[in-house]
Scaffold this motif. Structure first.
Motif: not given
Length: 123
Positions: A29-33, A52-56, A97-99, A106-112
């Protein structure tokens, strides 16, 4: 923990197009970036695109800007990477990848991470 599954990789001639897809292996049910990375042999993994999770918000690396388009379908919890005007330098394993959160810079870290899908572009 989120398991991601990529599809759509393959072989294409220079100038051609491919579309990669990625979605969680189990319903969530989660929405991930979401983001796409790539890694060529002997190189580091590079961040290619994010949404982003909402496409924005979206992010593209300079190397793919204007050629690749990232999009998502939240009803399917899926993210896509439309790749056009491919050239041999785009040859790599592409990872989804997802977070949580909405940052895509550019420096975003992803978790999955997914297992990756091979893209090969021949000249």
């Amino acid at each position: 923990q989120v398991q991601l599954v990529e599809s759509g990789g393959g072989w294409v001639q220079a100038g051609g197009s491919l579309r990669l897809s990625c979605a969680p292996s189990e319903r969530t049910n989660k929405l991930f970036t979401m983001g796409w990375f790539r890694q060529a042999p002997g190189t580091e993994r590079d961040y290619v695109a994010g949404i982003s999770w909402n496409g924005g918000r979206t992010y593209y690396s300079d190397s793919v800007k204007g050629r690749f388009t990232i999009s998502r379908d939240n009803a399917k919890r899926a993210v896509y990477l439309e790749m056009n005007s491919l050239n041999p330098d785009d040859t790599a394993v592409y990872y989804c990848a997802a977070r949580e959160g909405s940052a895509v810079g550019a420096e975003t870290q992803y978790d999955f991470w997914g297992q990756g899908t091979q893209v090969t572009v021949s000249s």
